[in-house]
Enzyme design. Structure first.
Site, PDB file in Angstrom:
ATOM      1  N   LYS A  28      43.226  49.223  45.607  1.00  0.00           N
ATOM      2  CA  LYS A  28      43.928  49.354  44.328  1.00  0.00           C
ATOM      3  C   LYS A  28      43.095  50.014  43.223  1.00  0.00           C
ATOM      4  CE  LYS A  28      45.193  44.826  44.734  1.00  0.00           C
ATOM      5  NZ  LYS A  28      45.858  43.554  44.444  1.00  0.00           N
ATOM      6  N   ASP A  59      46.380  35.792  45.646  1.00  0.00           N
ATOM      7  CA  ASP A  59      47.465  35.538  44.678  1.00  0.00           C
ATOM      8  C   ASP A  59      48.707  34.919  45.318  1.00  0.00           C
ATOM      9  OD1 ASP A  59      48.040  37.912  45.989  1.00  0.00           O
ATOM     10  OD2 ASP A  59      48.658  39.001  44.201  1.00  0.00           O
TER      11      ASP A  59
END
Ligand code: ADP
Ligand code: MG
Length: 496
Positions: free
Chosen positions: A196, A231
């Site tokens: 990312k 997450d």
């Protein structure tokens, strides 16, 4: 769904159209092949992206089979099936002050929560978001973790007397870290690689908790990381805290992932450990799945030009980062063979990732007769100032095909996980209420995607079994979830 989706467009084949062109004069060809020359491309796309029930069934079955392979041995399937090392979920009885730190994108977030036990639950919570400068994302490990520790330190300094830390205790943190990590215990894990847009030197191969601890020490900040979580795992823990029927969590945002509660006895690759608990959370990393997905030339080209060709194919088919780009690629092809956007090709349309999923979403919410919002988005974003009403309808239909396929495949993934769980627990999933917790910007904001996803789950499970499944949005589950996991794994906590 959107009213514009049903507009009929002649379904002549692409080959017929081209033959017609060659047979006629050049003038007739350009005059007679305006927007309708795009129709065969749309017809093909719809066919290839239809994802009818048999395709969904194959995908769900393949997902379940791949989960089993990944649980048996590392590397045996496409899904990594990473053990979270979470063996104590929050029960609701947790009390005290806990912090969470969330690093997973261009921002990091810090949060504190005062837990009041069974009746009071979350007494107070505060958070702050700090954006990470580009140079830090490409700097050294020390620079990144010093930056984080400084942000955390500033946030701790603003703690008011609404929050109470019992004497003699350190503040404890749940650290949400959404990059691929080889987790070695609940409070340690080695970074496999940055993703990312992060390219921080020297972190791969290191324990990220040790990196954070060292930086906190340099800042003179006396805190302890009690839980390192993905997450998705944080989302499941957060949702489970409020509703203990929650068994699965799915994130559909920029990327996608899912995790679920698995029985430890059905995880062959953990049998060498003496766990002493019945359940744990498995992080599937389902974005890597690819078996049997209905892909088009547009998907293959996008994948080929991506920074990770051949990887994360499920993610590239269903998640927010990519859906707009797939649609853009279809529109490029249409604009090349037809006058979809007028006589000249809109230059901005050639720019990869210029059309984003939120744009598709905004266009699909336009229910007006003249599709004025679609017109203005096409004008602003791709510089198409001459999109006729027919062209606007075509854009909506292309978007809808890609969104529908994405939603249906996400639904097939969820059904695959539920069926795998039911198979090994007989009656524990479909015999009672089971909650699937959802989070992420795509799920949250795109109503059509959400509906397609839910429809697919019902089609696959049937009306009887799907009655027991509640698919529910949990807002910011992962932030609170990480703090709750720090509480559930507190070194001061009584044994559960
Ligand atoms: P992340 O996945 O990066 O942690 P989010 O869960 O907030 O962050 O998801 C952000 C993603 O959600 C965006 O990249 C985008 O693809 C998608 N998204 C955000 N807003 C919308 C919207 N209005 N419509 C559709 N998709 C959206
Ligand atoms: Mg996120």
């Amino acid at each position: 769904m959107s009213a514009a989706v049903t507009s009929p467009i002649a379904a002549t084949s692409f080959a017929q159209q081209r033959r017609g062109c060659r047979a006629g004069s050049a003038v007739r060809c350009s005059a007679a092949a305006p927007t309708s020359a795009a129709a065969p491309i749309l017809a093909d796309l719809r066919l290839q992206c239809a994802a009818p029930l048999p395709v969904l069934r194959r995908v769900a079955d393949a997902m379940a089979a791949d989960m089993r392979a990944g649980l048996a041995a590392d590397g045996a399937g496409e899904l990594k099936m990473i053990p979270s090392h979470v063996y104590s979920l929050p029960t609701g009885n947790e009390t005290g002050l806990f912090y969470a730190l969330d690093l997973g994108g261009t921002n990091f977030r810090v949060l504190r929560v005062q837990l009041g036990g069974k009746d009071k639950r979350v007494v107070d919570t505060e958070f702050e978001q700090v954006s990470i400068p580009k140079e830090i994302m490409r700097g050294t490990t020390e620079e990144l973790f010093d930056f984080i520790a400084m942000g955390l330190s500033r946030f701790v300094a603003t703690e008011s007397d609404k929050f109470h830390l019992p004497q003699g205790r350190k503040r404890e943190i749940g650290f949400t870290f959404s990059f691929p990590v080889k987790q070695t215990s609940i409070d340690s894990g080695i970074l496999i690689k940055w993703t990312k847009g992060f390219a921080v030197s020297g972190t791969a191969g290191k324990d990220v908790v040790a990196c954070l601890n060292a930086a906190m020490e340099r800042q003179g900040l006396d805190m302890r990381v009690s839980a390192l979580v993905n997450d998705t795992v944080g989302t499941l823990a957060g949702a489970h805290y409020w509703d203990d029927d929650t068994m699965v969590a799915v994130i559909l945002g920029t990327g996608t992932n899912a995790c679920y509660i698995e029985q430890t006895e059905t995880i062959p690759k953990l049998q060498h450990l003496v766990l002493g608990t019945r359940n744990t959370i498995i992080n599937t990393e389902w974005g890597a799945f690819s078996d049997g997905l209905p892909l088009t030339e547009f998907d293959r080209e996008m994948d080929g030009e991506s920074i990770n060709p051949g990887e994360q194919i499920f993610e590239k088919t269903i998640s927010g980062m990519y859906l707009g780009e797939i649609v853009r690629r279809v529109l490029v092809k249409m604009a090349q063979v037809s006058d979809l956007f007028g006589h000249s090709f809109p230059k901005k349309l050639a720019e990869p990732f210029v059309l984003r999923t939120p744009h598709l979403c905004a266009m699909q919410q336009d229910n007006s007769d003249n599709l004025g919002e679609v017109e203005s988005i096409l004008n602003d974003i791709i510089g198409a100032s001459q999109a006729s009403l027919e062209a606007r309808k075509t854009v909506i239909q292309v978007s809808d095909s890609i969104i529908r396929r994405g939603g249906r495949l996400a639904g097939a993934g969820i059904a695959g996980i539920l069926e795998k769980m039911e198979n090994e627990s007989k009656g524990q999933i479909f015999g009672r209420r089971t909650v699937v917790a959802m989070d992420g910007g795509l799920y949250e904001n795109y109503p059509q995607y959400r509906e397609y996803m839910k429809e697919a789950v019902v089609e696959l499970l049937g009306p009887e079994q799907s009655k027991h499944i509640a698919i529910e949005h949990t807002k910011d589950g992962s932030g609170i979830g990480a703090a709750l996991l720090a509480a559930a794994n507190s070194k001061y906590a009584a044994q559960f």
